[in-house]
Design an enzyme around this catalytic site. Structure first.
Site, PDB file in Angstrom:
ATOM      1  N   HIS A 162      -3.165  -4.440 -11.562  1.00 48.85           N
ATOM      2  CA  HIS A 162      -2.750  -4.548 -10.183  1.00 48.85           C
ATOM      3  C   HIS A 162      -3.430  -5.833  -9.644  1.00 48.85           C
ATOM      4  CE1 HIS A 162      -2.043  -4.022  -5.963  1.00 48.85           C
ATOM      5  NE2 HIS A 162      -1.156  -3.090  -6.461  1.00 48.85           N
ATOM      6  N   SER A 212       5.647  -4.255   0.152  1.00 46.06           N
ATOM      7  CA  SER A 212       6.031  -4.116   1.253  1.00 46.06           C
ATOM      8  C   SER A 212       7.257  -3.358   1.171  1.00 46.06           C
ATOM      9  CB  SER A 212       5.851  -5.090   2.295  1.00 46.06           C
ATOM     10  OG  SER A 212       4.789  -5.723   2.448  1.00 46.06           O
ATOM     11  N   LYS A 233      -3.369   4.137  -4.154  1.00 43.72           N
ATOM     12  CA  LYS A 233      -4.691   3.256  -3.965  1.00 43.72           C
ATOM     13  C   LYS A 233      -5.783   4.309  -3.674  1.00 43.72           C
ATOM     14  CE  LYS A 233      -1.754  -0.544  -2.878  1.00 43.72           C
ATOM     15  NZ  LYS A 233      -1.495  -1.811  -2.096  1.00 43.72           N
ATOM     16  N   GLY A 279       0.994  -4.979   1.235  1.00 40.64           N
ATOM     17  CA  GLY A 279       0.441  -4.634   2.281  1.00 40.64           C
ATOM     18  C   GLY A 279       0.686  -5.696   3.711  1.00 40.64           C
ATOM     19  N   GLU A 318       4.785  -7.770  -8.436  1.00 36.72           N
ATOM     20  CA  GLU A 318       4.233  -7.623  -6.980  1.00 36.72           C
ATOM     21  C   GLU A 318       3.799  -9.042  -6.344  1.00 36.72           C
ATOM     22  OE1 GLU A 318       3.308  -3.118  -6.250  1.00 36.72           O
ATOM     23  OE2 GLU A 318       1.540  -4.240  -7.120  1.00 36.72           O
ATOM     24  N   ASN A 378       1.901   4.265  -5.268  1.00 33.03           N
ATOM     25  CA  ASN A 378       0.554   3.853  -5.782  1.00 33.03           C
ATOM     26  C   ASN A 378      -0.076   4.271  -4.568  1.00 33.03           C
ATOM     27  OD1 ASN A 378      -2.058   2.702  -6.321  1.00 33.03           O
ATOM     28  ND2 ASN A 378      -1.141   0.597  -6.362  1.00 33.03           N
ATOM     29  N   GLU A 425      -4.962  -6.185  -7.046  1.00 38.24           N
ATOM     30  CA  GLU A 425      -6.376  -5.822  -6.461  1.00 38.24           C
ATOM     31  C   GLU A 425      -7.385  -5.552  -7.429  1.00 38.24           C
ATOM     32  OE1 GLU A 425      -4.587  -2.532  -4.121  1.00 38.24           O
ATOM     33  OE2 GLU A 425      -3.444  -3.876  -2.942  1.00 38.24           O
TER      34      GLU A 425
END
Ligand code: 13P
Length: 252
Positions: A94, A209, A10, A170, A164, A8, A96
């Site tokens: 996701h 990660s 992003k 991250g 996730e 991904n 985010e």
């Protein structure tokens, strides 16, 4: 079941990043990697990545889609458009998107439906926050997200789930293998309750990660059918190293 390694990107990647696809392609061929490799670049690069990937093992996906096929939704992209640009998959829900765009489970369910309507495999993301985990609610939160984000009409064969944990994205922090195994087993239970035998074949990816140094131990966990990789998917060398860490059924 072959391991699926999904990158991904992003909001990263200009046309210069196509060089990473070429390097990745070469590395996969030279090392005989048989894992399925998916790259989800920003929408602006989908058709270029699809063209670059050609008939290599790399397939291409989107990072989000609108629920409708077309219409007056300025700035949005439909699942049909992703498919038309060369995508075979799309990430939906996701964290985010849930966090910065306020996507609810119901909105995510509509996107899963849209993806499947367009002939794309939906990668449905779920995961608890650090507060949820601290309060002992990780399994309940993930089960509730699955309950609310998988639409009535879903076909099991083009559904992929990605676990996730929000606190692992991250941050360089990952759950222990025991924690990953626990959540994946719980997700498997929800999928089997929902889809019966077919629920056993739905791939459950781990994301958060993942990097070359931890990929082998994470990918070896029971019910981990692959990984959804952010930062480490931007560099072909790291992505390739993760692919080489995939369990043997992922190698030719
Ligand atoms: P990182 O691998 O950068 O933690 O991102 C994970 C992720 O959000 C993939 O969708």
């Amino acid at each position: 079941m072959r391991c699926l390694l999904a990158g991904n990107w992003k909001m990263n990647g200009l046309r210069a990043a196509l060089a990473e696809i070429r390097t990745l392609e070469r590395g996969l061929a030279e090392n005989g990697v048989a894992a399925e490799i998916l790259v989800c670049p920003p929408a602006t690069l989908i058709s270029a990545v699809a063209k670059e990937a050609g008939d290599s093992p790399i397939v291409v996906g989107g990072q989000d889609c609108h629920a409708e096929a077309s219409g007056a939704f300025t700035g949005d992209i439909s699942a049909e458009m992703l498919k038309d640009a060369g995508a075979s998959h799309v990430i939906v829900g996701h964290s985010e998107r849930r966090q910065y765009h306020g996507e609810t489970d119901a909105a995510v369910a509509a996107k899963v439906k849209a993806a499947q309507r367009a002939g794309l495999s939906a990668i449905l993301c779920v995961g608890e926050t650090e507060t949820d985990r601290g309060a002992g609610r990780a399994l309940a939160v993930v089960a509730a997200q699955l309950g609310g984000s998988i639409p009535e009409t879903t076909r099991a064969h083009d559904l992929i789930v990605a676990y996730e944990p929000v606190w692992a994205i991250g941050t360089g922090r990952t759950p222990t293998v025991a924690q990953i195994a626990e959540v994946h087993a719980s997700i498997r239970g929800v999928l089997v309750d929902r889809f019966g035998q077919e629920g056993k074949a739905i791939r459950i990816l781990y994301g958060g990660s993942v990097k070359p140094a931890n990929a082998a131990e994470i990918l070896a966990v029971r019910d981990v059918g692959g990984a959804l990789i952010g930062a480490a998917s931007l560099k072909a060398a790291d992505f390739l190293a993760i692919a080489l860490a995939a369990p043997l059924q992922g190698r030719s």
